[in-house]
Design a protein around this motif. Structure first.
Motif, PDB file in Angstrom:
ATOM      1  N   VAL A 322       0.924  -1.233   0.028  1.00  0.00           N
ATOM      2  CA  VAL A 322      -0.027   0.111  -0.166  1.00  0.00           C
ATOM      3  C   VAL A 322       0.959   1.503  -0.086  1.00  0.00           C
ATOM      4  CG1 VAL A 322      -1.680   1.296   1.473  1.00  0.00           C
ATOM      5  CG2 VAL A 322      -2.074  -1.258   1.070  1.00  0.00           C
ATOM      6  N   LYS A 323       1.895   1.082   0.883  1.00  0.00           N
ATOM      7  CA  LYS A 323       2.842   2.378   0.955  1.00  0.00           C
ATOM      8  C   LYS A 323       3.553   2.472  -0.396  1.00  0.00           C
ATOM      9  CE  LYS A 323       3.945   2.281   5.912  1.00  0.00           C
ATOM     10  NZ  LYS A 323       4.697   1.872   6.800  1.00  0.00           N
ATOM     11  N   GLU A 324       4.014   1.461  -1.196  1.00  0.00           N
ATOM     12  CA  GLU A 324       4.757   1.394  -2.408  1.00  0.00           C
ATOM     13  C   GLU A 324       3.822   2.115  -3.545  1.00  0.00           C
ATOM     14  OE1 GLU A 324       7.530  -2.202  -1.453  1.00  0.00           O
ATOM     15  OE2 GLU A 324       6.055  -2.490  -2.799  1.00  0.00           O
ATOM     16  N   HIS A 325       2.534   1.735  -3.391  1.00  0.00           N
ATOM     17  CA  HIS A 325       1.511   2.583  -4.364  1.00  0.00           C
ATOM     18  C   HIS A 325       1.155   3.886  -3.758  1.00  0.00           C
ATOM     19  CE1 HIS A 325       1.127  -1.743  -5.343  1.00  0.00           C
ATOM     20  NE2 HIS A 325       0.486  -1.338  -6.786  1.00  0.00           N
ATOM     21  N   GLY A 326       1.926   4.422  -2.974  1.00  0.00           N
ATOM     22  CA  GLY A 326       1.553   5.789  -2.412  1.00  0.00           C
ATOM     23  C   GLY A 326       0.142   5.955  -2.045  1.00  0.00           C
ATOM     24  N   ARG A 327      -0.419   4.863  -1.443  1.00  0.00           N
ATOM     25  CA  ARG A 327      -2.035   5.031  -1.128  1.00  0.00           C
ATOM     26  C   ARG A 327      -2.002   5.114   0.621  1.00  0.00           C
ATOM     27  NH1 ARG A 327      -5.639   5.998  -4.659  1.00  0.00           N
ATOM     28  NH2 ARG A 327      -7.125   4.272  -3.730  1.00  0.00           N
ATOM     29  N   LEU A 328      -1.071   5.271   1.062  1.00  0.00           N
ATOM     30  CA  LEU A 328      -1.085   5.835   2.615  1.00  0.00           C
ATOM     31  C   LEU A 328      -1.350   7.278   2.817  1.00  0.00           C
ATOM     32  CD1 LEU A 328       0.755   4.185   5.661  1.00  0.00           C
ATOM     33  CD2 LEU A 328       1.019   6.576   5.063  1.00  0.00           C
ATOM     34  N   ARG A 329      -2.180   7.699   3.507  1.00  0.00           N
ATOM     35  CA  ARG A 329      -2.517   9.104   3.561  1.00  0.00           C
ATOM     36  C   ARG A 329      -2.088   9.481   4.995  1.00  0.00           C
ATOM     37  NH1 ARG A 329      -7.990   9.224   3.548  1.00  0.00           N
ATOM     38  NH2 ARG A 329      -8.082   6.813   3.489  1.00  0.00           N
ATOM     39  N   VAL A 330      -1.508  10.746   5.109  1.00  0.00           N
ATOM     40  CA  VAL A 330      -1.287  11.248   6.379  1.00  0.00           C
ATOM     41  C   VAL A 330      -2.427  12.499   6.470  1.00  0.00           C
ATOM     42  CG1 VAL A 330       0.298  12.681   7.912  1.00  0.00           C
ATOM     43  CG2 VAL A 330       1.118  10.816   6.029  1.00  0.00           C
ATOM     44  N   GLU A 331      -3.036  12.294   7.859  1.00  0.00           N
ATOM     45  CA  GLU A 331      -4.318  13.206   7.791  1.00  0.00           C
ATOM     46  C   GLU A 331      -4.056  13.882   9.280  1.00  0.00           C
ATOM     47  OE1 GLU A 331      -6.444  13.593   5.453  1.00  0.00           O
ATOM     48  OE2 GLU A 331      -6.335  12.004   4.218  1.00  0.00           O
ATOM     49  N   GLY A 332      -4.692  15.040   9.467  1.00  0.00           N
ATOM     50  CA  GLY A 332      -4.511  15.801  10.591  1.00  0.00           C
ATOM     51  C   GLY A 332      -5.996  15.625  11.596  1.00  0.00           C
ATOM     52  N   ARG A 333      -5.969  16.087  12.840  1.00  0.00           N
ATOM     53  CA  ARG A 333      -6.885  16.102  13.810  1.00  0.00           C
ATOM     54  C   ARG A 333      -8.383  16.128  13.096  1.00  0.00           C
ATOM     55  NH1 ARG A 333      -5.044  17.695  18.701  1.00  0.00           N
ATOM     56  NH2 ARG A 333      -7.129  17.741  19.347  1.00  0.00           N
ATOM     57  N   THR A 334      -8.575  16.799  12.227  1.00  0.00           N
ATOM     58  CA  THR A 334     -10.000  17.313  11.790  1.00  0.00           C
ATOM     59  C   THR A 334     -10.477  16.190  10.715  1.00  0.00           C
ATOM     60  OG1 THR A 334      -9.296  18.996  10.203  1.00  0.00           O
ATOM     61  CG2 THR A 334      -9.751  19.590  12.380  1.00  0.00           C
ATOM     62  N   TYR A 335      -9.584  15.441  10.194  1.00  0.00           N
ATOM     63  CA  TYR A 335      -9.916  14.367   9.110  1.00  0.00           C
ATOM     64  C   TYR A 335     -11.063  13.365   9.682  1.00  0.00           C
ATOM     65  CZ  TYR A 335      -9.928  10.156   6.365  1.00  0.00           C
ATOM     66  OH  TYR A 335     -10.086   8.960   5.679  1.00  0.00           O
ATOM     67  N   VAL A 336     -12.210  13.708   8.595  1.00  0.00           N
ATOM     68  CA  VAL A 336     -13.154  12.962   8.849  1.00  0.00           C
ATOM     69  C   VAL A 336     -13.272  11.435   8.560  1.00  0.00           C
ATOM     70  CG1 VAL A 336     -15.749  12.565   8.215  1.00  0.00           C
ATOM     71  CG2 VAL A 336     -14.894  14.883   8.498  1.00  0.00           C
ATOM     72  N   VAL A 337     -13.250  10.535   9.567  1.00  0.00           N
ATOM     73  CA  VAL A 337     -12.833   9.090   9.380  1.00  0.00           C
ATOM     74  C   VAL A 337     -14.107   8.579   8.567  1.00  0.00           C
ATOM     75  CG1 VAL A 337     -12.572   7.047  10.603  1.00  0.00           C
ATOM     76  CG2 VAL A 337     -11.893   9.192  11.657  1.00  0.00           C
ATOM     77  N   LYS A 338     -13.701   7.567   7.672  1.00  0.00           N
ATOM     78  CA  LYS A 338     -14.620   6.822   6.741  1.00  0.00           C
ATOM     79  C   LYS A 338     -14.711   5.425   7.143  1.00  0.00           C
ATOM     80  CE  LYS A 338     -13.523   9.847   3.190  1.00  0.00           C
ATOM     81  NZ  LYS A 338     -12.621  10.638   3.820  1.00  0.00           N
ATOM     82  N   ASP A 339     -15.799   4.788   6.881  1.00  0.00           N
ATOM     83  CA  ASP A 339     -15.961   3.406   7.113  1.00  0.00           C
ATOM     84  C   ASP A 339     -14.926   2.604   6.398  1.00  0.00           C
ATOM     85  OD1 ASP A 339     -17.785   1.255   8.336  1.00  0.00           O
ATOM     86  OD2 ASP A 339     -17.837   0.613   5.994  1.00  0.00           O
ATOM     87  N   GLY A 340     -14.336   1.716   7.048  1.00  0.00           N
ATOM     88  CA  GLY A 340     -13.422   0.984   6.457  1.00  0.00           C
ATOM     89  C   GLY A 340     -11.936   1.431   6.489  1.00  0.00           C
ATOM     90  N   ASP A 341     -11.733   2.606   7.051  1.00  0.00           N
ATOM     91  CA  ASP A 341     -10.334   3.044   7.412  1.00  0.00           C
ATOM     92  C   ASP A 341      -9.504   2.430   8.222  1.00  0.00           C
ATOM     93  OD1 ASP A 341     -10.603   5.336   5.466  1.00  0.00           O
ATOM     94  OD2 ASP A 341     -10.694   6.758   7.018  1.00  0.00           O
ATOM     95  N   ILE A 342      -8.088   2.073   8.239  1.00  0.00           N
ATOM     96  CA  ILE A 342      -7.458   1.376   8.963  1.00  0.00           C
ATOM     97  C   ILE A 342      -6.591   2.782   9.592  1.00  0.00           C
ATOM     98  CG2 ILE A 342      -5.764  -0.424   9.366  1.00  0.00           C
ATOM     99  CD1 ILE A 342      -7.111  -1.553   6.696  1.00  0.00           C
ATOM    100  N   LEU A 343      -6.717   2.898  10.682  1.00  0.00           N
ATOM    101  CA  LEU A 343      -5.680   4.065  11.388  1.00  0.00           C
ATOM    102  C   LEU A 343      -4.387   3.760  12.096  1.00  0.00           C
ATOM    103  CD1 LEU A 343      -8.578   6.138  12.933  1.00  0.00           C
ATOM    104  CD2 LEU A 343      -7.774   6.051  10.451  1.00  0.00           C
ATOM    105  N   PHE A 344      -3.312   4.236  11.946  1.00  0.00           N
ATOM    106  CA  PHE A 344      -2.282   4.228  12.743  1.00  0.00           C
ATOM    107  C   PHE A 344      -2.242   5.714  13.522  1.00  0.00           C
ATOM    108  CE2 PHE A 344       2.148   4.231  13.898  1.00  0.00           C
ATOM    109  CZ  PHE A 344       2.281   2.953  14.538  1.00  0.00           C
TER     110      PHE A 344
END
Ligand code: GTP
Ligand code: MG
Length: 349
Positions: A322-344
């Motif tokens: 996922v990282k190699e495909h550039g699909r990991l996103r970095v989000e801030g406090r106000t990011y609205v979480v979506k169904d199915g998100d995996i959060l670190f």
């Protein structure tokens, strides 16, 4: 999350409770059970992260005592609110099977729904009136008491006509004030049309369904007795038995998912070498709120959230990919979480 089952006597509340929780209702008063509501995505995440432990989300169901017509004296009202007040939503179970209802009258689901809606409105009315009368005794000269009285009177008018407070045009401040009373008609309701085995399309539930629609209430049709029977079967026999009746998704899941949609619940995940964990959250909640669901330390020290979608993880097979495909996103406090998100969550101690 807590869901209360309400209904007239004999409508099938305890049968629904058994279906949802796999447990027989203990007695004649209310009964509570916490059940896991497994999300199949958690298993995939556990497999990909090789997490030894899996934690699925839980929901609490309460089988409430029956609502009797004409119950809503203040005492009865308060006892219903006492057991049901902290529920996040209600499922209104309607008898749409058999010829007679529990009091021996001919079956009339639409009339039963009407009764139930009215009794719940009257329950709230008794509470609102009680509060306003107590305010009147202490005097309404104080400007806040005056404001309260006005809000309560506005509610009383609406409730006396059998209306639900959730449909009333209220300011955010008024809503917040009223939330303190755990009023039943402020919460979301789902109408469960409990039909007979021989009427799974719900021909006898048409009138009640139309009334639910008129009142803006979502509804589902299912046969609690049959579904509860299916749940008792060994897992490998369930699908074939259900198919005989033309049932696709199990009633238990249909009911729970409808309740989730009603409550606008989404599921997010955390995955790693210790555990794969599914968490429920209200739709619209932000990354920092999600962090708070996991642990208060994560909320307090929140720096950022690294997010991947379940779909990407499933497609690409590993976090690395996922990282190699550039699909990991970095989000801030106000990011609205979506169904199915995996959060670190990155945080400072
Ligand atoms: N045919 C049929 N019978 C049902 C169904 N659901 C419930 N019943 C029957 O209706 C009766 C009452 O069901 P319960 O689940 O005990 O109803 P309840 O709302 O908990 O009743 P009280 O707690 O007494 O108010 C039982 O005999 C059930 O077997 C259904 O979907 N189809
Ligand atoms: Mg019961």
């Amino acid at each position: 999350m807590k869901i209360g089952l309400v209904g007239l006597p004999g409508s099938g509340k305890s049968t629904c409770f058994r279906l949802l929780t796999g447990r027989q209702h203990g007695g004649s008063t209310s009964d509570v059970a916490v059940v896991e509501v497994p999300d199949p995505r958690t298993l995939r995440i556990a497999a990909i992260y090789q997490s030894p432990k899996i934690v699925q989300p839980e929901t609490t169901f309460v089988d409430l005592m029956a609502v009797h017509q004409g119950d809503s004296s203040e005492g009865e009202a308060l006892s219903l609110v006492k057991v049901a007040g902290d529920a996040d939503a209600f499922v209104l179970v309607l008898q749409c099977f058999g010829e007679l209802d529990a009091s021996g009258n001919p079956l009339d689901p639409a009339a039963d729904l009407e009764t139930l809606l009215l009794e719940m409105a009257l329950t709230d009315l008794a509470i609102v009136e009680g509060r306003r009368q107590r305010l009147a005794k202490t005097g309404t000269r104080d400007p806040h008491a005056h404001w309260e009285t006005e809000v309560l009177e506005h509610c009383e008018t609406h409730l006396s006509a059998g209306g639900a407070l959730r449909d009333l045009d209220l300011s955010e401040e008024q809503r917040k004030y009223l939330r303190g009373f755990s009023l039943l008609t402020m919460k979301p309701w789902l109408v469960a049309l409990n039909v007979a085995e021989e009427d799974l399309v719900g021909e006898r539930a048409v009138g009640a369904r139309q009334l639910a629609e008129q009142r803006g209430l979502p509804w589902i049709i299912f046969c609690a007795a049959l579904e509860a029977e299916i749940e008792q079967l060994p897992p490998e026999e369930r699908a074939a038995f259900a198919a005989d009746y033309g049932l696709v998704e199990p009633g238990r899941e249909r009911l729970i998912h409808a309740a989730y949609r009603l409550l606008e619940v989404i599921t997010f995940f955390t995955g790693g070498p210790t555990e794969a964990h599914a968490w429920t959250l209200s739709a619209g909640a932000t990354a920092v709120e999600a962090a708070g669901r996991i642990h208060t330390d994560l909320e307090k020290g929140f720096i950022r959230a690294e997010v991947i979608s379940f779909q990407d993880l499933e497609e690409m097979g590993s976090e690395k990919s996922v990282k190699e495909h550039g699909r990991l996103r970095v989000e801030g406090r106000t990011y609205v979480v979506k169904d199915g998100d995996i959060l670190f969550i990155r945080f400072s101690r």
